[in-house]
Design an enzyme around this catalytic site. Sequence first.
Site, short mmCIF file in Angstrom:
data_model
loop_
_atom_site.label_atom_id
_atom_site.label_comp_id
_atom_site.label_asym_id
_atom_site.label_seq_id
_atom_site.Cartn_x
_atom_site.Cartn_y
_atom_site.Cartn_z
N LYS A 1 -19.66 4.19 65.66
CA LYS A 1 -19.45 2.83 66.13
C LYS A 1 -18.18 2.25 65.51
O LYS A 1 -17.63 2.81 64.57
CB LYS A 1 -20.65 1.97 65.79
CG LYS A 1 -21.05 2.04 64.34
CD LYS A 1 -22.21 1.13 64.02
CE LYS A 1 -22.50 1.13 62.55
NZ LYS A 1 -23.21 0.00 62.04
N LYS B 1 -14.75 -0.93 60.14
CA LYS B 1 -13.51 -1.04 59.38
C LYS B 1 -13.26 0.24 58.61
O LYS B 1 -12.15 0.72 58.55
CB LYS B 1 -13.62 -2.16 58.35
CG LYS B 1 -13.90 -3.51 58.91
CD LYS B 1 -13.81 -4.54 57.79
CE LYS B 1 -15.11 -5.28 57.57
NZ LYS B 1 -15.40 -6.40 58.38
N LYS C 1 -23.36 2.27 46.29
CA LYS C 1 -22.27 1.68 45.50
C LYS C 1 -22.02 2.48 44.23
O LYS C 1 -20.87 2.66 43.82
CB LYS C 1 -22.59 0.23 45.14
CG LYS C 1 -22.59 -0.71 46.31
CD LYS C 1 -21.17 -1.02 46.77
CE LYS C 1 -21.22 -1.88 48.03
NZ LYS C 1 -19.97 -1.98 48.74
#
Length: 347
Positions: free
Chosen positions: A210, A213, A128
């Site tokens: 895979k 989003k 992050k």
Amino acid sequence: MLLSVRRPFRILPPVMSKEIVVSGIRSTGFLHLGNYFGAMRNYVKMQDEYNCYFFVADYHSLTTHPDPKDLRANVYRVVAENVACGLDPEKVALYAQSDVPEIPELYLMLNMLAYMGELEKVPTFKDKVRQQPQNVNAGLLTYPVLMTADIIIHKAVKVPVGKDQEQHIEMARNFVNRFNNRYGELFPEPYPFNYSSELIKVPSLDGTGKMSKSENENATLYLADEDDIIRKKVMKAKTDSGPTEHNSEMPEYIQNLFLLMGLVSTPDVVDTYKKAFNECTIRYGDMKKQLAEDMVQFIAPIREKTKELHANEDAIKKILKEGAEKARASASVTIAEARKLIGINYY
Ligand code: TRP
């Protein structure tokens, strides 16, 4: 004459208590097939065997400062999607994290037992920091502490999560032990849980990685996709001109198509195409048409049920309200015990 029999104590039937399960559902973005086979199908299976608490992790999502209107709509949608996928709000407690104030209360207590050094080292935190250097807030740093509170507020022992969350659960065990050692045994250690030892990774349609989003929208099938979108995405999946030798090795992108077929088509359909592959008579166009139709059959009912429920705001509110009541019944007992052990129960 009526005899009143005084019993010194009531004999209760033995209580077969089910193991407690907690998991948090992120409220960002639309759910895709990877979420379905990776997480939701597990939840649905668990609801009969365990005492399940599933919540929408709305406090966690505040770390990225979502627009209030979007946040609310997302939470409603997540509830609709999960119920459409088979979660039964009668069987499980399905609630919003922010409706259970005992969670942030326990989070505050646990924050005093969590150290800067260990929190700064967490890989998801470091990610992050890299992704959003302009917004490295304390909520991000203490994310694993809030997650611990989510789990142990119900004294859960099993946490159905993906691989990426296992380190957070390990930290939860550390915090649990720290609390228990300092204040007295209260919390059991939680462990990650999945039915299959090998987690199902739903491959994306472009043959790379895979479904997700963040990576490739067009190679990811969403539970909200309309029929023609599903068909379009499947028909665009990567193939080649087909095998030229009998029983040749399958390229990974073809293996992926078979894997997807295995999830939504009947076994004999899969076998027919496998045989055709081995005999070099396979026509990938036909295979994809079949896969597309079976995918439509699979996704359409979930999509329609989601829409129907999403349109019924009162039904969603009722689910959330009843879920919160169940969750608070359990959480309030735990928090009272924690306060007592810590010494902050004054009257
Ligand atoms: N961090 C989890 C995720 O990103 C979501 C989550 C929040 C969670 N609190 C939890 C999962 C507690 C399990 C238990 O998917």
